[in-house]
Enzyme design. Structure first.
Site, PDB file in Angstrom:
ATOM      1  N   THR A  76      38.958  57.173  34.251  1.00 11.54           N
ATOM      2  CA  THR A  76      38.489  56.542  33.939  1.00 11.54           C
ATOM      3  C   THR A  76      37.556  56.669  32.724  1.00 11.54           C
ATOM      4  OG1 THR A  76      37.499  54.640  34.721  1.00 11.54           O
ATOM      5  CG2 THR A  76      37.285  56.933  35.745  1.00 11.54           C
ATOM      6  N   ASP A  93      31.053  52.952  35.412  1.00  8.24           N
ATOM      7  CA  ASP A  93      32.577  52.239  35.452  1.00  8.24           C
ATOM      8  C   ASP A  93      33.418  51.107  34.628  1.00  8.24           C
ATOM      9  OD1 ASP A  93      34.752  53.433  36.446  1.00  8.24           O
ATOM     10  OD2 ASP A  93      34.694  53.075  38.251  1.00  8.24           O
ATOM     11  N   LYS A 147      43.604  46.797  45.563  1.00  7.32           N
ATOM     12  CA  LYS A 147      44.187  48.189  44.567  1.00  7.32           C
ATOM     13  C   LYS A 147      43.392  46.750  43.162  1.00  7.32           C
ATOM     14  CE  LYS A 147      45.976  48.103  40.915  1.00  7.32           C
ATOM     15  NZ  LYS A 147      46.363  47.953  39.611  1.00  7.32           N
ATOM     16  N   SER A 197      40.630  47.038  39.577  1.00  8.29           N
ATOM     17  CA  SER A 197      41.238  47.541  38.506  1.00  8.29           C
ATOM     18  C   SER A 197      41.450  48.994  37.874  1.00  8.29           C
ATOM     19  CB  SER A 197      41.000  46.563  37.452  1.00  8.29           C
ATOM     20  OG  SER A 197      41.066  46.985  35.987  1.00  8.29           O
ATOM     21  N   GLU A 198      42.543  49.055  37.413  1.00  8.61           N
ATOM     22  CA  GLU A 198      42.321  50.697  36.365  1.00  8.61           C
ATOM     23  C   GLU A 198      41.111  50.872  35.802  1.00  8.61           C
ATOM     24  OE1 GLU A 198      45.058  48.746  33.932  1.00  8.61           O
ATOM     25  OE2 GLU A 198      44.845  48.793  35.954  1.00  8.61           O
ATOM     26  N   THR A 200      48.286  36.738  34.469  1.00  6.95           N
ATOM     27  CA  THR A 200      48.447  38.140  34.969  1.00  6.95           C
ATOM     28  C   THR A 200      48.569  37.231  36.471  1.00  6.95           C
ATOM     29  OG1 THR A 200      47.463  39.249  34.353  1.00  6.95           O
ATOM     30  CG2 THR A 200      48.073  39.813  36.490  1.00  6.95           C
ATOM     31  N   GLU A 260      41.399  32.977  41.996  1.00  6.81           N
ATOM     32  CA  GLU A 260      40.190  32.454  40.961  1.00  6.81           C
ATOM     33  C   GLU A 260      40.510  33.759  39.925  1.00  6.81           C
ATOM     34  OE1 GLU A 260      37.220  33.228  38.828  1.00  6.81           O
ATOM     35  OE2 GLU A 260      35.747  35.058  40.392  1.00  6.81           O
ATOM     36  N   GLY A 303      40.507  31.930  35.527  1.00  2.00           N
ATOM     37  CA  GLY A 303      40.115  32.174  34.242  1.00  2.00           C
ATOM     38  C   GLY A 303      38.814  31.020  33.515  1.00  2.00           C
ATOM     39  N   CYS A 346      33.274  35.142  34.645  1.00  2.00           N
ATOM     40  CA  CYS A 346      34.816  34.175  34.488  1.00  2.00           C
ATOM     41  C   CYS A 346      33.704  32.814  34.162  1.00  2.00           C
ATOM     42  CB  CYS A 346      35.957  33.727  36.032  1.00  2.00           C
ATOM     43  SG  CYS A 346      34.764  34.293  37.579  1.00  2.00           S
ATOM     44  N   GLU A 390      40.208  31.614  26.314  1.00  2.00           N
ATOM     45  CA  GLU A 390      39.409  32.422  27.228  1.00  2.00           C
ATOM     46  C   GLU A 390      39.291  33.783  26.344  1.00  2.00           C
ATOM     47  OE1 GLU A 390      37.690  33.555  31.752  1.00  2.00           O
ATOM     48  OE2 GLU A 390      39.694  34.150  31.533  1.00  2.00           O
ATOM     49  N   LYS A 422      42.722  22.930  38.162  1.00  2.00           N
ATOM     50  CA  LYS A 422      43.354  23.244  37.397  1.00  2.00           C
ATOM     51  C   LYS A 422      43.752  25.140  37.019  1.00  2.00           C
ATOM     52  CE  LYS A 422      40.703  20.938  34.668  1.00  2.00           C
ATOM     53  NZ  LYS A 422      40.912  20.114  32.776  1.00  2.00           N
ATOM     54  N   GLY A 460      42.525  28.275  39.176  1.00  2.18           N
ATOM     55  CA  GLY A 460      43.033  29.098  40.400  1.00  2.18           C
ATOM     56  C   GLY A 460      43.181  27.985  41.807  1.00  2.18           C
TER      57      GLY A 460
END
Length: 493
Positions: A23, A92, A175, A177-178, A232, A250, A252, A284, A385, A455, A458
């Site tokens: 990371t 991070d 989970k 984000s990596e 995604t 939730e 873009g 966002c 976006e 729309k 989300g």
């Protein structure tokens, strides 16, 4: 460089693969920690722990009041670790340390808020059309929740998803984000100190295709709550739909920040700057489309440029820095590409438009505050976006055209309206196809207010009382109290 493991069933567990991912500190441009490269085996272990906690552990029989007390202690522990958690977030994802201390305090307040709601979840006694029948409803936890969080605000998203889910009585697998998993792993361990039973909150890390997909597909996951891109999100939604899982999304935004000629221009400039350059535009809700009434467009643009030129870009650990780096290398490249696209489509770059350099800038992921004019709402820079410090200035003639331009997008997350006319503020707010409208302010968030989009921005709502309802199922109970056997009133379903 610290090496982390998954947090499963109340302890750290090494990844089944025996592999880790670097990371990267976006300011230094160098790895600073290692996180587990999880896979389907780790996913199954985490879901199994969460399922067991809901069915056999103390969480399954704990009173709502007792759950609320644990959530309150989580808030206390969050406040007790502000400095540690804030610095992890900065390392991070490059957020400003000056902002993160306040942000972590807000995370604690989210936990306090839902701690208070935990024992306020009520059922109802229902009026019935049938004599001798009593109808009751109860609200019950939906089950194991999978929370997929984004890289730009990990602990905030964790709290907004997990606090209402736990208040409802669910257990959670997170989970993150990596690109920004460290703070979530550290925070999960802190919850044990608050008395949260093992398995109620689990954190597993890795790549989406390796561990995210198996988590979404797992039969014991009842609900998926996701924050991230609409592309995604659509894939997650499709996978969840195959198993009829409930989802909240939730996603873009391409939020319009609308400046009318009767607005307080000084305040509106400050709102426009904060709305796009705060967080480096990696929000966002970024007010990336600045709609300015033509009668004041030139004057307002001059004021805007003066303010934007003073934005200090640099080390996010420096208290005087106002804008840090792009959080990830892929995001940096994406923003650079969009700047090139805007120029190719004919937009005029008034400010920035290139990588930032100078004292205190390292790592190669900095972009100058960028402002484009001569932008048509049909351009990609106005429709897609960007998620970076890139602002498009678009003119409009009147109220009707402002609304038309604002709504002419696939997204519908948020908007700003700046005007001295209260009637106009209400009219325009009602006409805007968005989930949140800010009037004479921007980026004013509250965990007490429902938040979500329309729309392609989300499904469902986070924050407020409505968020708890997302994690509850309504069960109906009908009881006969008749003294005689009722007539056969069979109605086929």
């Amino acid at each position: 460089m610290k090496t982390y493991s998954h947090w499963i069933a109340g302890q750290f567990q090494e990844p089944a693969s025996g592999e880790w991912l670097d990371t990267v500190d976006p300011y230094q441009g160098e790895p600073w920690a290692k996180i587990p490269k999880g896979n389907a085996i780790d996913a199954s272990a985490a879901v199994s722990a969460a399922k067991t906690a809901m069915t056999n552990g103390p969480w399954a029989t704990m009173s709502a009041t007792a759950r609320g007390k644990i959530l309150r202690r989580i808030g206390d522990i969050t406040l007790g670790n502000i400095d540690q958690l804030a610095q992890m977030e900065v390392r991070d994802n490059g957020k400003l340390l000056a902002e993160m201390s306040g942000a972590i305090k807000n995370v604690a307040e989210i936990w306090y808020y839902y701690a208070g709601l935990a024992d306020k979840i009520e059922g109802s006694v229902m009026p019935m059309e049938k004599a001798g029948i009593v109808g009751l409803t109860s609200r019950e936890p939906i089950g194991v929740v999978l929370a997929l969080t984004a890289w730009n605000a990990p602990l905030n998203f964790l709290a907004l998803k997990c606090a209402p889910a736990l208040a409802a009585g669910c257990s959670v697998v997170i989970k993150p984000s990596e690109f920004s998993s460290v703070s979530s792993l550290e925070f999960a361990a802190l919850t044990k100190m608050a008395g949260l039973p093992d398995g109620v909150l689990n954190v597993v890390t890795g790549l989406g295709q390796d561990i995210g997909a198996p988590l979404v597909e797992h039969p014991d996951v009842s609900m998926v709550t996701f924050t991230g891109s609409d592309a995604t999100g659509a894939k997650v939604y499709e996978a969840a739909a195959r198993h009829m899982k409930r989802v909240t999304m939730e996603l873009g935004g391409k939020s319009p920040n609308i400046i009318f000629e009767d607005a307080d221009l000084e305040l509106a400039v400050a709102g426009a700057i904060s709305g796009i350059f705060g967080g480096g535009g990696q929000m966002c809700t970024a007010g990336s489309r600045l709609l300015v009434q033509n009668s004041i467009k030139d004057e307002f643009t001059d004021l805007l440029l003066t303010a934007a030129r003073s934005v200090k870009v640099g080390n996010p650990m420096d208290a005087s820095t106002q804008m840090g780096p792009m959080s990830t290398a892929p995001q940096y490249q994406k923003v650079i590409n969009y700047i090139d696209i805007a120029r190719a489509e004919g937009a005029k770059c008034l400010l920035g438009g290139k990588p930032a350099t100078g004292p205190g800038i390292k790592g190669g992921q900095f972009i100058e505050p960028t402002i484009f004019t001569n932008v048509s709402n049909s351009m990609r820079i106005a429709q897609e976006e960007v998620f970076g410090p890139v602002l498009s200035v678009i003119g409009f003639e009147d109220e009707a055209e402002a609304i038309e331009i604002a709504n002419n997008t696939l997204y519908g997350l948020a908007a700003g309206v700046w005007t001295g006319n209260i009637g106009r503020l209400f009219r325009v707010s009602k006409a805007l196809e968005v989930g949140t409208v800010w009037g004479n302010t921007y980026r004013t968030y509250s965990y007490m207010m429902p938040f979500g989009g329309m729309k392609q921005s989300g499904i469902g709502r986070e924050s407020g009382i409505e968020a708890v309802n997302e994690y509850l199922e309504t069960k109906s109970l009908m009881i006969s109290i008749a003294e005689t056997r009722p007539e056969n009133n069979f109605v086929p379903r």
